[in-house]
Design an enzyme around this catalytic site. Sequence first.
Site, PDB file in Angstrom:
ATOM      1  N   ARG B 331      21.527 -37.833  75.178  1.00  0.00           N
ATOM      2  CA  ARG B 331      22.369 -39.234  74.181  1.00  0.00           C
ATOM      3  C   ARG B 331      22.951 -38.665  73.115  1.00  0.00           C
ATOM      4  NH1 ARG B 331      16.879 -42.720  74.576  1.00  0.00           N
ATOM      5  NH2 ARG B 331      18.045 -44.053  76.762  1.00  0.00           N
ATOM      6  N   GLU B 426       5.150 -42.666  69.675  1.00  0.00           N
ATOM      7  CA  GLU B 426       6.648 -42.305  68.816  1.00  0.00           C
ATOM      8  C   GLU B 426       6.248 -42.243  67.310  1.00  0.00           C
ATOM      9  OE1 GLU B 426       9.510 -45.196  69.276  1.00  0.00           O
ATOM     10  OE2 GLU B 426      10.807 -43.967  67.726  1.00  0.00           O
TER      11      GLU B 426
END
Lengths: 221, 638
Positions: B331, B426
């Site tokens: 990414r 996360e």
Amino acid sequence: MLDVVNEDLIREGKEPIAFDHDCREGICGMCSAVINGVPHGGFERTTVCQLHMRKFKDGDTLYIEPWRARAFPILRDLVVDRGTLDRLIQAGGYISCHTGGVPDGNALPISKGGADYAMDAAQCIGCGACVAACPNGAAMLFVGAKVAHLAVLPQGQVEAPERVAEMIQAMRDCGFGNCSNHYECEAVCPKGISVKFIAKLNREFLKALILAKTGPFKSSD
Amino acid sequence: MILDGKAPTGPIETTWERHRSDMKLVNPANKRKYRILVVGTGLAGASAAATLGELGYNVEAFCYQDSPRRAHCIAAQGGINAAKNYPNDGDSVFRLFYDTIKGGDFRAREADVWRLAQVSNNIIDQCVAQGVPFARDYGGHLETRSFGGAQVSRTFYARGQTGQQLLLGAYSALSRQIRAGTVKMYPRTEMLDLVVVNGEAKGITLRDLITGEVRCHAGDAVVLCSGGYVNVFHLSTNAMGCSVTAMWKAYKKGAFLANPCYTQVHPTCIPQAGEYQSKLTLMSESLRNDGRCWVPRKREDVGKPPDAIPEDDRDYFLERKYPSYGNLAPRDVASRAVKEQCDDGRGVGPTGRGVYLDFKDAIRRLGEHELRERYGNLFEMYERITDEDAYKVPMRIYPAPHYAMGGLWVDYNLMSNIPGLFVLGEANFSVHGANRLGASALMQGLADGYFVIPYTIADYLARTKPGKVTASHPECRKSIEDVKAQAKRLLSVRGDRSVTDFKRELGNLMWHNCGMLRSNKSLSEALSTIPAIKEEFWQRVRVPGTSAEFNPQLENAGRAADFIEFAELLCRDALHRDESCGGHFRVEHQYEDGEARRNDARFCYSAAWEYKGEGAPPELHKEPLRFEHVHLMVRSYK
Ligand SMILES: Cc1cc2nc3c(=O)[nH]c(=O)nc-3n(C[C@H](O)[C@H](O)[C@H](O)COP(=O)(O)OP(=O)(O)OC[C@H]3O[C@@H](n4cnc5c(N)ncnc54)[C@H](O)[C@@H]3O)c2cc1C
Ligand code: FES
């Protein structure tokens, strides 16, 4: 759109309108409003948060109301309490498996058709539009989708009769109504979940009756 | 201070087994005497709460939505990785480990990543057992597809709704425990403080979002699973309610915050269309399996309709720059390449900030039907937002902030530097280094919740006496007063600017000065602007209503106030890390071809920041990273 209205209201020193929302992409099921009389606004497979203002004409008046159903008390403005949907799942919308100690993912092959059918049902986002649209305030599509999703999978079949019996009992206890085949639920469902799952629910219920896993219902009121 | 991640030494293949047998256990009869507070019920939190409840602990779980089924991970589309090697294409635990370390640009702890790769296989089994309807082939076996940064096909998926199905799986396990009475669920509550007693985490203070009541819940351990913080940028792919608040409150109570500058920008999002837009929508990375990214080769072709540009005049820039990974470059690399084309004046669409993602070849090869099977809902979502049919015209995409690799510092046991405070999903900094590979966040959340915390929390609890602190403890009462005071302060400003207005100003500054490209100059500028935003916020913000009622504006104001303070730490970390690595790209440090240039001699460590009080600069602690199973090398996808 409501963001903009609210910013204006705040600037003018007025109270903004409370409404539920989170993901803004039609998947979390948080947003809920009846637009011009139809839950989520009446555009096919669309949640309120995905409604674009380009779908309306300039100068149109929009009527915005909260979900209305006996099982969803209003909390404030457009915000309702949908805790009863969680209670339906808690009544049996799961497969009882412990963490760890399960077989390999490929140990039980599942036909592609079966997996696709389960996925069609499992797509439900739990927004409650089906209940809000139903003249009886029934949660049959919601429960049907969960029962069908789990009943078609080998892992879910073990508990299928108990599950359907308990979920239907919970539906009554929570104040949801009965289905009388209006199919408004399917029409407003943002995921296009089919009423064929209600038929499946009824079949599963019949099976449970035959297996004597359930009897006539205890009345809750 | 030099931090120690406490990862056991010895052969990495057996680290976790050896560690598990070394850890203490809690006797089954004693488990229910321990109360565990789980903040957040996304993948990480729901799986942790369900598993701990099932083990017999007394669990209380909290989320800000009206139901645990709505956590942000519900939006995850693409899939979840596992080293099953079902396709027989050469995958293994080592390869998943290696790809993750390399994908993170060598900025994560080896032992933690190895464990993640190891338990990845259990996750798939667990989810199948729960009834998650993963895609299957005609023989009835599990299907996989490829994601960025990997040359094997190891991503399991449920159409374009993998996160939803995994969360619903965890939610069903959680619901089962709620029914069993082992977990008590509190939706529509927001954690606004951490209670620390004698240096250990013993409670949390919350606001009931319906009534406005502020309460303190005491417990024997706190498990924070509150998700990521990229909403610090204006327009991200995160849900509106995602915030840094839980993390920030823990930081202010002494928990170290590590590598906040590692943020991920996702290359394939639908470009911004209007000013009033509130968020950006992601188009799953899985689309890059079959879609090809291109821009016109010549600037003068930019305004033309795509089919008027002949094949030879198209620049398939990812395939050109990264021949071995092509459109599946990771990414960070892909995002920068997209930006580079647009900065070069070859971006497409009304704003010039977009590139094509073209499925024409895939349709020719596979047929439209097959494409519909694979990505139907994504194409539908795209059409709904843009009014364009991507089966006919190529999609337009542009990068957007998406994921936070940084987070609260944790050791190998997922415990922060505050004993009793565990951080999962996360919200922690653990395994993704400076860049996360696609389909690895879902894997991490579930690994932490199902397979790590049940063991490691016992090791802590076994050493503590249950029920030491109750909600009437002076620290709890003080915490309640502090939370009330903050609300009062926010309401009393009565200024003339909305919270959204401040959030937008901050978010734009962060995106421009601390987004995809960062420099000494841009970061210094941001660091001098943020205090001014903060000051103005406390003078001019307008929060209507009162604190004793359902008041979303007050919630947002609190979150914005935390974001403003946090933004400063993020920029400070980015300025201090005078190298480029993964998603952190300092323009001063790049190779001639524009690739990120790490500086291992100076920065081969995780940076953990400690709060030192209002106005004082935070203190930096370093955890050195050692690589024994992979060689530190230049990360290349060519
Ligand atoms: C659009 C999109 C697509 C994605 N696709 C993928 C993918 O294909 N594969 C992949 O691996 N990853 C994907 N990700 C990333 C992944 O979804 C996230 O990393 C993941 O959701 C994190 O899970 P979590 O459980 O840690 O936190 P979350 O899912 O964010 O859950 C946070 C929880 O904490 C609660 N909470 C937060 N703050 C508070 C507070 N102060 N008080 C009380 N409760 C609080 C919330 O209510 C929620 O329950 C995607 C992300 C996005 C945005
Ligand atoms: S806000 Fe998530 S579905 Fe509408």
